[in-house]
Enzyme design. Sequence first.
Site, short mmCIF file in Angstrom:
data_model
loop_
_atom_site.label_atom_id
_atom_site.label_comp_id
_atom_site.label_asym_id
_atom_site.label_seq_id
_atom_site.Cartn_x
_atom_site.Cartn_y
_atom_site.Cartn_z
N ARG A 1 13.25 3.75 9.14
CA ARG A 1 12.40 3.72 7.93
C ARG A 1 13.01 2.84 6.83
NH1 ARG A 1 10.45 5.16 11.55
NH2 ARG A 1 9.56 7.18 12.08
N SER B 1 5.75 12.10 5.71
CA SER B 1 7.07 12.73 5.52
C SER B 1 7.62 12.38 4.14
CB SER B 1 8.05 12.23 6.58
OG SER B 1 7.61 12.62 7.85
N GLU C 1 11.91 9.60 1.80
CA GLU C 1 11.26 8.51 2.54
C GLU C 1 10.14 7.96 1.65
OE1 GLU C 1 10.46 9.26 6.69
OE2 GLU C 1 8.58 8.14 6.60
C1 LIG Z 1 -0.64 11.78 7.30
C2 LIG Z 1 0.47 10.77 7.28
C3 LIG Z 1 1.24 10.58 8.40
C4 LIG Z 1 2.28 9.64 8.40
N1 LIG Z 1 3.01 9.48 9.54
C5 LIG Z 1 3.98 8.55 9.57
C6 LIG Z 1 4.72 8.32 10.76
O1 LIG Z 1 4.52 8.95 11.78
N2 LIG Z 1 5.68 7.36 10.73
C7 LIG Z 1 5.93 6.63 9.63
O2 LIG Z 1 6.81 5.74 9.69
N3 LIG Z 1 5.25 6.83 8.49
C8 LIG Z 1 4.28 7.75 8.43
N4 LIG Z 1 3.57 7.95 7.27
C9 LIG Z 1 3.93 7.19 6.07
C10 LIG Z 1 3.22 5.84 5.91
O3 LIG Z 1 1.98 5.80 6.60
C11 LIG Z 1 4.11 4.69 6.37
O4 LIG Z 1 5.31 4.62 5.64
C12 LIG Z 1 3.41 3.32 6.23
O5 LIG Z 1 4.23 2.33 6.78
C13 LIG Z 1 3.10 2.96 4.78
O6 LIG Z 1 2.16 1.90 4.81
P1 LIG Z 1 1.22 1.60 3.55
O7 LIG Z 1 0.44 0.39 3.87
O8 LIG Z 1 0.45 2.80 3.20
O9 LIG Z 1 2.32 1.29 2.45
P2 LIG Z 1 2.37 1.84 0.95
O10 LIG Z 1 2.51 3.32 0.97
O11 LIG Z 1 1.25 1.27 0.17
O12 LIG Z 1 3.76 1.22 0.47
C14 LIG Z 1 4.97 1.72 0.97
C15 LIG Z 1 6.12 0.78 0.53
O13 LIG Z 1 5.96 -0.48 1.18
C16 LIG Z 1 5.84 -1.51 0.21
N5 LIG Z 1 4.85 -2.46 0.73
C17 LIG Z 1 3.57 -2.19 1.10
N6 LIG Z 1 2.97 -3.30 1.52
C18 LIG Z 1 3.86 -4.30 1.40
C19 LIG Z 1 3.82 -5.70 1.66
N7 LIG Z 1 2.71 -6.28 2.14
N8 LIG Z 1 4.93 -6.43 1.40
C20 LIG Z 1 6.05 -5.86 0.92
N9 LIG Z 1 6.15 -4.54 0.66
C21 LIG Z 1 5.06 -3.77 0.90
C22 LIG Z 1 5.36 -0.83 -1.06
O14 LIG Z 1 5.69 -1.57 -2.22
C23 LIG Z 1 6.11 0.49 -0.96
O15 LIG Z 1 7.44 0.33 -1.38
C24 LIG Z 1 2.52 8.87 7.25
C25 LIG Z 1 1.73 9.04 6.11
C26 LIG Z 1 0.71 9.97 6.12
C27 LIG Z 1 -0.16 10.13 4.90
#
Ligand SMILES: Cc1cc2nc3c(=O)[nH]c(=O)nc-3n(C[C@H](O)[C@H](O)[C@H](O)COP(=O)(O)OP(=O)(O)OC[C@H]3O[C@@H](n4cnc5c(N)ncnc54)[C@H](O)[C@@H]3O)c2cc1C
Length: 297
Positions: free
Chosen positions: A168, A217, A287
């Site tokens: 992560r 998480s 996380e």
């Molecule tokens: C129900 C649920 C289940 C989940 N299960 C998992 C799982 O199994 N495994 C897991 O790893 N995660 C899980 N997550 C967490 C999440 O989905 C992941 O961390 C995912 O990668 C975040 O993507 P996002 O597009 O929503 O990023 P955001 O939440 O919008 O951003 C997260 C971070 O990434 C940065 N970021 C976003 N886009 C970019 C970009 N284009 N360039 C540079 N930085 C960027 C943001 O600034 C921030 O710091 C879960 C979340 C939920 C709600």
Amino acid sequence: MDYNNLSAFGEVREYESMAGHVTLGVGGAARCYFRPHDLDALVASMTKIPSEIPLLVIGRGSNLLVTDAGFDGVVIDLASLQGISLDGTLLHCQAGCRMSQVAARCADAGLAGAEFMATVPGNIGGGVAMNAGAFGHQFSDILQRVALLHRDGRREAVAADALKMAYRHSVLPTGALVVGAEFELQRDDAEAIRGRIRAMRTKRGVSQPLAQPNCGSVFKNPPGDHAARLIEAAGLKGERCGQAQISPQHANFIVNLGGASSQDVLHLMTVAQRAVKLQSDIHLEPELKVVGSWCEQ
Ligand SMILES: Cc1cc2nc3c(=O)[nH]c(=O)nc-3n(C[C@H](O)[C@H](O)[C@H](O)COP(=O)(O)OP(=O)(O)OC[C@H]3O[C@@H](n4cnc5c(N)ncnc54)[C@H](O)[C@@H]3O)c2cc1C
């Protein structure tokens, strides 16, 4: 800065509540929310934002919380970057593609390796930034190259190795946005791939409170243990602060019961960190990405 200057490149909203842009449904206002029309518009817009203005790039906001004080800068939403193409076993995606759509596209094409993405509700850019993963697989297993956009409008392609990806965790150059990613996959039977996706989804539905707004998480698993087990052992399942609750179903999830504030969530995080430190002498590292000032324990 006159934020309306950005409207030539995309949708601009001033004082936009971030609660509508994160899956947990909490958060203060962004001084400016900007959703560029496409990649060219995004590139052109970069030189219009003075370097002293803070930027926050978001995907689906599925691992993000902005404090109630809000964000005094420009939030860039890359949702319009939806390009996706296949070249043999190489998959090219723009940052705004949803992971679940990418997983489905790969399954249809008989390409294995991205199944885990079906259960992670974020976008490709966020997945790279977080090195998202599930069921023993993560982005770094299949990611080959990343397309970056720097604040001065310069574009750069870097090998995945350069991001030093770990659990992560990715190291992006300061201020750089991920605008695209390239993955290497393997040929397999489409129905077998779909079967693996179905099995992963079923497991998720049972173990996680997916019907309530949450952010996945909240804490990373410490080496050799699980944050959920430690929080449960500290007696905190079901603990509430205001309208936020440590999920009775999964102790490493905080859910919004309706109308929670970021402060409610941060308070529960602090309570969990303190209790686990006291009970097990383990520091839980968040996380969840918290934007704004928060005194981590
Ligand atoms: C129900 C649920 C289940 C989940 N299960 C998992 C799982 O199994 N495994 C897991 O790893 N995660 C899980 N997550 C967490 C999440 O989905 C992941 O961390 C995912 O990668 C975040 O993507 P996002 O597009 O929503 O990023 P955001 O939440 O919008 O951003 C997260 C971070 O990434 C940065 N970021 C976003 N886009 C970019 C970009 N284009 N360039 C540079 N930085 C960027 C943001 O600034 C921030 O710091 C879960 C979340 C939920 C709600």
